[in-house]
Motif scaffolding. Structure first.
Motif, short mmCIF file in Angstrom:
data_model
loop_
_atom_site.label_atom_id
_atom_site.label_comp_id
_atom_site.label_asym_id
_atom_site.label_seq_id
_atom_site.Cartn_x
_atom_site.Cartn_y
_atom_site.Cartn_z
N GLU A 1 0.82 -1.22 0.00
CA GLU A 1 0.00 0.00 0.00
C GLU A 1 0.85 1.27 0.00
O GLU A 1 0.39 2.34 -0.38
CB GLU A 1 -0.96 -0.01 1.20
N THR A 2 2.13 1.15 0.40
CA THR A 2 3.00 2.34 0.47
C THR A 2 3.71 2.56 -0.86
O THR A 2 3.41 3.51 -1.58
CB THR A 2 4.03 2.20 1.59
N VAL A 3 4.66 1.69 -1.17
CA VAL A 3 5.39 1.73 -2.43
C VAL A 3 5.67 0.28 -2.83
O VAL A 3 5.50 -0.63 -2.01
CB VAL A 3 6.73 2.51 -2.31
N PHE B 1 25.46 -0.72 4.52
CA PHE B 1 25.19 -0.24 5.88
C PHE B 1 23.72 0.15 6.07
O PHE B 1 23.32 0.55 7.15
CB PHE B 1 26.10 0.94 6.25
N ASN B 2 22.93 0.02 5.02
CA ASN B 2 21.52 0.46 5.10
C ASN B 2 20.59 -0.76 5.22
O ASN B 2 20.32 -1.43 4.24
CB ASN B 2 21.21 1.27 3.85
N PRO B 3 20.10 -1.05 6.44
CA PRO B 3 19.37 -2.30 6.67
C PRO B 3 18.00 -2.37 6.00
O PRO B 3 17.45 -1.35 5.58
CB PRO B 3 19.22 -2.33 8.19
N VAL C 1 11.79 -6.26 7.27
CA VAL C 1 11.28 -7.62 7.14
C VAL C 1 9.75 -7.57 7.13
O VAL C 1 9.13 -7.01 8.04
CB VAL C 1 11.79 -8.49 8.31
N HIS C 2 9.16 -8.15 6.09
CA HIS C 2 7.70 -8.13 5.93
C HIS C 2 7.12 -9.50 6.26
O HIS C 2 7.62 -10.52 5.81
CB HIS C 2 7.33 -7.76 4.50
N THR C 3 6.04 -9.49 7.04
CA THR C 3 5.36 -10.73 7.38
C THR C 3 3.86 -10.49 7.34
O THR C 3 3.41 -9.35 7.23
CB THR C 3 5.81 -11.24 8.77
N GLU D 1 6.30 5.89 1.81
CA GLU D 1 6.82 4.77 2.59
C GLU D 1 6.22 4.76 4.00
O GLU D 1 5.68 5.77 4.48
CB GLU D 1 8.34 4.84 2.71
N SER D 2 6.41 3.62 4.68
CA SER D 2 5.87 3.47 6.03
C SER D 2 6.56 4.42 7.01
O SER D 2 7.70 4.83 6.80
CB SER D 2 6.08 2.02 6.49
N THR D 3 5.84 4.75 8.06
CA THR D 3 6.41 5.51 9.18
C THR D 3 7.21 4.53 10.04
O THR D 3 6.70 3.47 10.39
CB THR D 3 5.26 6.13 10.00
O1 TXA Z 1 6.85 1.37 3.09
C1 TXA Z 1 7.94 0.85 3.23
O2 TXA Z 1 8.53 0.83 4.33
C2 TXA Z 1 8.58 0.21 2.00
C3 TXA Z 1 7.73 -1.00 1.59
C4 TXA Z 1 8.34 -1.79 0.46
O3 TXA Z 1 7.49 -1.80 2.71
N1 TXA Z 1 9.92 -0.17 2.28
C5 TXA Z 1 10.91 0.75 2.42
O4 TXA Z 1 12.16 0.19 2.62
O5 TXA Z 1 10.73 1.94 2.38
P1 TXA Z 1 13.51 1.01 2.46
O6 TXA Z 1 14.58 -0.02 2.53
O7 TXA Z 1 13.47 1.83 1.23
O8 TXA Z 1 13.58 1.88 3.73
C6 TXA Z 1 13.77 1.23 4.97
C7 TXA Z 1 14.29 2.16 5.99
C8 TXA Z 1 15.69 2.59 5.71
O9 TXA Z 1 15.75 3.99 5.96
C9 TXA Z 1 16.52 1.83 6.74
O10 TXA Z 1 17.68 2.50 7.11
C10 TXA Z 1 15.55 1.70 7.88
O11 TXA Z 1 14.32 1.48 7.25
N2 TXA Z 1 15.86 0.51 8.70
C11 TXA Z 1 15.67 -0.77 8.36
N3 TXA Z 1 16.13 -1.60 9.34
C12 TXA Z 1 16.61 -0.81 10.31
C13 TXA Z 1 17.25 -1.05 11.56
N4 TXA Z 1 17.46 -2.29 12.01
N5 TXA Z 1 17.63 0.02 12.29
C14 TXA Z 1 17.44 1.28 11.84
N6 TXA Z 1 16.84 1.58 10.65
C15 TXA Z 1 16.44 0.56 9.89
#
Ligand code: TXA
Ligand code: MG
Length: 321
Positions: A29-31, A56-58, A61-63, A175-177
């Motif tokens: 629903e986000t992207v 370095f950018n984690p 995890v989707h469930t 994206e999600s909050t």
């Molecule tokens: O809406 C969303 O969240 C979308 C959809 C596909 O679910 N996903 C998304 O993922 O926006 P991404 O990878 O583009 O952004 C994820 C963010 C990144 O800024 C990352 O640094 C942060 O989440 N993140 C993930 N795991 C983390 C952790 N263990 N500690 C701190 N930040 C984390």
């Protein structure tokens, strides 16, 4: 170069590819997300490679249900549970302590993992069929505008993945909050997104908004992000159009067109002033304007309330070069 990805609504096909260790695009629903088996390091590496994303950018995890990942994360604390009950499935990501079984690659060495239950019927169905959760960042090349349609994914990553599960345009569009409940008692919002600060605070009380950027705890919050290739400039509050040189400019406005730029070079996020509609249109608009042969995109900021705050956050990051 591989041929372009197949695009379709075949959940069983998507399931088989994921089981075979492939990385595909999935709707949320986000992207759109670039998804692979979160428990398979090879699949996780592929995600980083395809996105050209720094290690370095984690990843999130989707469930489909907390029970499905019970062994992998610590039980939710009371405030985390309250947020999960209020907003899952939906555009909320929670940071929780991780357990053994989740690789350091996935969490970039952090002791916490980001988890989310997305609200898209096809992706929930897909997750239920699988016996592993899906790691999925947004399905765009690192630093570029996030995709809110299957076509955006096809244009950006189509030659690098075998399949795009097409679930139509994303209904939220941001994206999600991301909320962290790890440090002390006060929740921290690490990324503004599809659920407003006001709505989060209505559930858990006052939160701290972590504004920046490139810090090790929130590496994805790099200041330059979500950016079109065309330079984007944010107009100051008191901007005067009178003497402005608009010859090679496109305009991204909120409710009102500019009289100084031809209509075909302008997009309004919501003529009626609806912030939800504006959120849904934001990345679509940036993709569209980025295709025009202009030298600059000029953007107006929205009211700094509700989803307006998250939209402004994306615009400011898109404006940083
Ligand atoms: O809406 C969303 O969240 C979308 C959809 C596909 O679910 N996903 C998304 O993922 O926006 P991404 O990878 O583009 O952004 C994820 C963010 C990144 O800024 C990352 O640094 C942060 O989440 N993140 C993930 N795991 C983390 C952790 N263990 N500690 C701190 N930040 C984390
Ligand atoms: Mg992203």
């Amino acid at each position: 170069m591989q041929q372009l990805a197949r695009v379709g609504e075949d959940i069983a096909y998507a399931e088989n590819l994921l089981r075979a260790g492939e990385v595909i695009a999935i709707p949320t629903e986000t992207v759109y997300g670039l998804a692979g088996n979160a428990l398979d390091e090879n699949a996780v590496v592929k995600i980083f490679e395809i996105k050209n994303r720094p290690l370095f950018n984690p990843l999130i995890v989707h469930t489909y249900a907390l029970e499905a990942i019970a062994g992998l994360v610590a039980p939710l604390t009371a405030p985390a549970k309250a947020l999960a009950d209020a907003f899952w499935p939906g555009p909320l990501t929670l940071l929780v302590p991780k357990r053994e079984g989740l690789s350091d690659l996935l969490t970039a060495g952090h002791p916490s993992v980001a988890i989310r239950i997305p609200q898209h019927p096809m992706t929930l169905d897909l997750l239920k069929r699988l016996d592993f959760p899906l790691a999925a960042p947004s399905a765009n090349p690192f630093g570029y505008i996030s995709p809110t349609t299957s076509r955006h994914v096809q244009e950006q990553l189509g030659d690098l993945i075998p399949y795009i599960l097409d679930g139509g345009p994303c209904t939220i569009g941001l994206e999600s909050t991301i909320v962290s409940l790890l440090k002390g008692s006060k929740p921290q919002v690490l990324r503004l997104g599809g659920i407003s600060l006001e709505d989060i605070e209505a559930v858990v009380g006052p939160v701290e908004l972590i504004r920046n950027a490139g810090r090790p705890e929130a590496p994805g919050m790099l200041s330059s992000h979500y950016a079109p290739r065309t330079p984007l400039k944010i107009l100051p509050d008191n901007f005067s159009w009178e003497y402005a040189d608009t010859a090679h400019v496109a305009y991204l406005g909120y409710q009102t067109l500019s009289s100084r730029i031809p209509a075909e070079r302008q997009v309004l996020l919501s003529p009626t002033g609806d912030l939800r509609e504006a959120a849904k249109n934001l990345f679509l608009a940036l993709h569209l304007l980025d295709k025009l042969a202009v030298k600059e995109i000029w953007a107006e900021l929205l009211p700094e309330i509700g989803l307006g705050r998250a939209i402004n956050d994306r615009l400011r990051r898109a404006a940083v070069k």
